[in-house]
Design a protein around this motif. Structure first.
Motif, PDB file in Angstrom:
ATOM      1  N   PRO A  24      59.254   2.485  75.802  1.00 14.20           N
ATOM      2  CA  PRO A  24      60.413   2.444  74.908  1.00 14.20           C
ATOM      3  C   PRO A  24      61.214   1.145  74.941  1.00 14.20           C
ATOM      4  CG  PRO A  24      60.831   3.922  76.754  1.00 14.20           C
ATOM      5  CD  PRO A  24      59.391   3.492  76.860  1.00 14.20           C
ATOM      6  N   ARG A  25      61.196   0.413  76.036  1.00 15.55           N
ATOM      7  CA  ARG A  25      61.929  -0.846  76.150  1.00 15.55           C
ATOM      8  C   ARG A  25      60.965  -1.954  76.577  1.00 15.55           C
ATOM      9  NH1 ARG A  25      64.535   3.152  77.968  1.00 15.55           N
ATOM     10  NH2 ARG A  25      64.084   2.845  80.159  1.00 15.55           N
ATOM     11  N   PRO A  26      60.091  -2.385  75.665  1.00 18.67           N
ATOM     12  CA  PRO A  26      59.076  -3.378  76.045  1.00 18.67           C
ATOM     13  C   PRO A  26      59.650  -4.771  76.245  1.00 18.67           C
ATOM     14  CG  PRO A  26      58.997  -2.992  73.698  1.00 18.67           C
ATOM     15  CD  PRO A  26      60.012  -2.016  74.252  1.00 18.67           C
ATOM     16  N   ASP A  27      59.048  -5.498  77.171  1.00 21.02           N
ATOM     17  CA  ASP A  27      59.325  -6.924  77.320  1.00 21.02           C
ATOM     18  C   ASP A  27      58.563  -7.713  76.267  1.00 21.02           C
ATOM     19  OD1 ASP A  27      60.845  -6.584  79.736  1.00 21.02           O
ATOM     20  OD2 ASP A  27      58.958  -6.406  80.846  1.00 21.02           O
ATOM     21  N   VAL A  28      57.398  -7.195  75.903  1.00 23.34           N
ATOM     22  CA  VAL A  28      56.502  -7.881  74.967  1.00 23.34           C
ATOM     23  C   VAL A  28      55.891  -6.858  74.014  1.00 23.34           C
ATOM     24  CG1 VAL A  28      54.398  -9.274  74.770  1.00 23.34           C
ATOM     25  CG2 VAL A  28      55.915  -9.607  76.727  1.00 23.34           C
ATOM     26  N   VAL A  29      55.855  -7.213  72.734  1.00 26.38           N
ATOM     27  CA  VAL A  29      55.134  -6.429  71.722  1.00 26.38           C
ATOM     28  C   VAL A  29      54.232  -7.401  70.987  1.00 26.38           C
ATOM     29  CG1 VAL A  29      55.305  -4.999  69.651  1.00 26.38           C
ATOM     30  CG2 VAL A  29      57.055  -4.800  71.444  1.00 26.38           C
ATOM     31  N   MET A  30      52.950  -7.071  70.930  1.00 29.02           N
ATOM     32  CA  MET A  30      51.989  -7.907  70.203  1.00 29.02           C
ATOM     33  C   MET A  30      51.361  -7.060  69.109  1.00 29.02           C
ATOM     34  SD  MET A  30      50.008  -9.754  73.343  1.00 29.02           S
ATOM     35  CE  MET A  30      50.898  -9.986  74.877  1.00 29.02           C
ATOM     36  N   ASP A  31      51.525  -7.492  67.877  1.00 29.02           N
ATOM     37  CA  ASP A  31      50.905  -6.836  66.732  1.00 29.02           C
ATOM     38  C   ASP A  31      49.821  -7.741  66.188  1.00 29.02           C
ATOM     39  OD1 ASP A  31      52.421  -4.286  65.800  1.00 29.02           O
ATOM     40  OD2 ASP A  31      54.031  -5.688  66.295  1.00 29.02           O
ATOM     41  N   ARG A  32      48.682  -7.158  65.892  1.00 30.66           N
ATOM     42  CA  ARG A  32      47.575  -7.873  65.245  1.00 30.66           C
ATOM     43  C   ARG A  32      47.067  -6.990  64.111  1.00 30.66           C
ATOM     44  NH1 ARG A  32      49.326 -12.011  67.718  1.00 30.66           N
ATOM     45  NH2 ARG A  32      48.785 -12.232  69.898  1.00 30.66           N
ATOM     46  N   GLY A  33      46.495  -7.607  63.090  1.00 32.22           N
ATOM     47  CA  GLY A  33      45.952  -6.835  61.987  1.00 32.22           C
ATOM     48  C   GLY A  33      44.847  -7.593  61.291  1.00 32.22           C
ATOM     49  N   PHE A  34      43.898  -6.828  60.768  1.00 33.01           N
ATOM     50  CA  PHE A  34      42.797  -7.417  60.007  1.00 33.01           C
ATOM     51  C   PHE A  34      42.178  -6.338  59.132  1.00 33.01           C
ATOM     52  CE2 PHE A  34      41.321  -6.347  64.272  1.00 33.01           C
ATOM     53  CZ  PHE A  34      40.176  -5.585  64.056  1.00 33.01           C
ATOM     54  N   THR A  35      41.413  -6.767  58.154  1.00 35.96           N
ATOM     55  CA  THR A  35      40.773  -5.852  57.216  1.00 35.96           C
ATOM     56  C   THR A  35      39.261  -5.909  57.398  1.00 35.96           C
ATOM     57  OG1 THR A  35      42.596  -6.143  55.658  1.00 35.96           O
ATOM     58  CG2 THR A  35      40.529  -5.286  54.760  1.00 35.96           C
ATOM     59  N   LEU A  36      38.650  -4.730  57.350  1.00 37.11           N
ATOM     60  CA  LEU A  36      37.191  -4.608  57.467  1.00 37.11           C
ATOM     61  C   LEU A  36      36.637  -4.008  56.182  1.00 37.11           C
ATOM     62  CD1 LEU A  36      37.028  -3.197  61.107  1.00 37.11           C
ATOM     63  CD2 LEU A  36      36.473  -5.524  60.373  1.00 37.11           C
ATOM     64  N   ASP A  37      35.456  -4.474  55.785  1.00 38.96           N
ATOM     65  CA  ASP A  37      34.814  -4.020  54.548  1.00 38.96           C
ATOM     66  C   ASP A  37      34.028  -2.735  54.757  1.00 38.96           C
ATOM     67  OD1 ASP A  37      35.782  -6.073  52.928  1.00 38.96           O
ATOM     68  OD2 ASP A  37      34.159  -7.408  53.500  1.00 38.96           O
ATOM     69  N   ALA A  38      34.722  -1.679  55.137  1.00 39.70           N
ATOM     70  CA  ALA A  38      34.126  -0.357  55.317  1.00 39.70           C
ATOM     71  C   ALA A  38      35.273   0.644  55.375  1.00 39.70           C
ATOM     72  CB  ALA A  38      33.310  -0.299  56.609  1.00 39.70           C
ATOM     73  N   PRO A  39      35.029   1.886  54.980  1.00 34.33           N
ATOM     74  CA  PRO A  39      36.087   2.895  55.052  1.00 34.33           C
ATOM     75  C   PRO A  39      36.362   3.301  56.503  1.00 34.33           C
ATOM     76  CG  PRO A  39      34.039   3.887  54.306  1.00 34.33           C
ATOM     77  CD  PRO A  39      33.792   2.405  54.399  1.00 34.33           C
ATOM     78  N   PRO A  40      37.538   3.884  56.778  1.00 31.60           N
ATOM     79  CA  PRO A  40      37.882   4.271  58.148  1.00 31.60           C
ATOM     80  C   PRO A  40      36.832   5.136  58.845  1.00 31.60           C
ATOM     81  CG  PRO A  40      39.808   4.459  56.748  1.00 31.60           C
ATOM     82  CD  PRO A  40      38.636   4.154  55.849  1.00 31.60           C
TER      83      PRO A  40
END
Length: 179
Positions: A24-40
């Motif tokens: 709940p109280r992070p020192d660090v938050v890292m978000d990454r995102g990317f798109t893949l050519d296939a359904p979930p």
């Protein structure tokens, strides 16, 4: 900062993600995102089997070719690795005794891991969203508290995370290409 093709979208960074409450109280938050050519549904099994002493950490073919065979990740789905449930513990590369516990397993959309390593509290959420055009948006969020040197964790750890997630994205793209 250079995104290496894994930059998160603004809405992903702003969103509350399952597992955020674990740290709940992070020192660090890292978000990454990317798109893949296939359904979930096609992407999900690759994330389920990911991990040390499981399918490995996916890298692109050209990089994996430089590794000893025993260190290369699987290039196929393994039915024996497709069964995860909350409470399961899987090995991690963060040290000899490092593990992750599965907290949320909601196929084919959400997989949340947590770990305690000394004073460190960690959560790692993987979210798959159907973009509606046959592609999947992958959003990864790593949260960490208890870091002795938060800036070092943010910048040094952030660089390592950026490179490993960029390798993961490229490795998954290789594996999801039609044969």
């Amino acid at each position: 900062m250079i995104g290496f093709g894994v930059a998160p979208r603004a809405d992903e960074v702003a969103a509350t993600v399952p597992g955020d409450d674990l740290v709940p109280r992070p020192d660090v938050v890292m978000d990454r995102g990317f798109t893949l050519d296939a359904p979930p549904e096609r992407v999900w099994p690759w994330f389920v089997q990911l991990g040390k002493n499981r399918a490995g950490w996916y890298l692109p073919t050209g990089i994996e070719a430089l590794l000893p065979r025993r260190r290369r990740a699987l290039r196929r789905l393994d039915p024996a690795l497709q069964h995860l449930s909350p409470g399961d513990v899987i090995d991690d590369w963060g040290g000899r005794d490092a593990t992750f516990e599965i907290v949320t397993h909601d196929p084919p959309h959400t997989l949340v891991h947590r770990s305690t390593r000394g004073r460190l509290e960690i959560s790692w959420a993987i979210r798959l969203t159907d973009d509606g055009d046959g592609t999947t948006r992958v959003h990864l969020r790593f949260r960490l508290s208890g870091a002795r040197r938060p800036r070092l964790a943010e910048y040094g750890g952030g660089l390592v995370d950026l490179l490993t997630v960029a390798g993961l994205a490229a490795g998954l793209r290789d594996r999801l290409r039609p044969a």
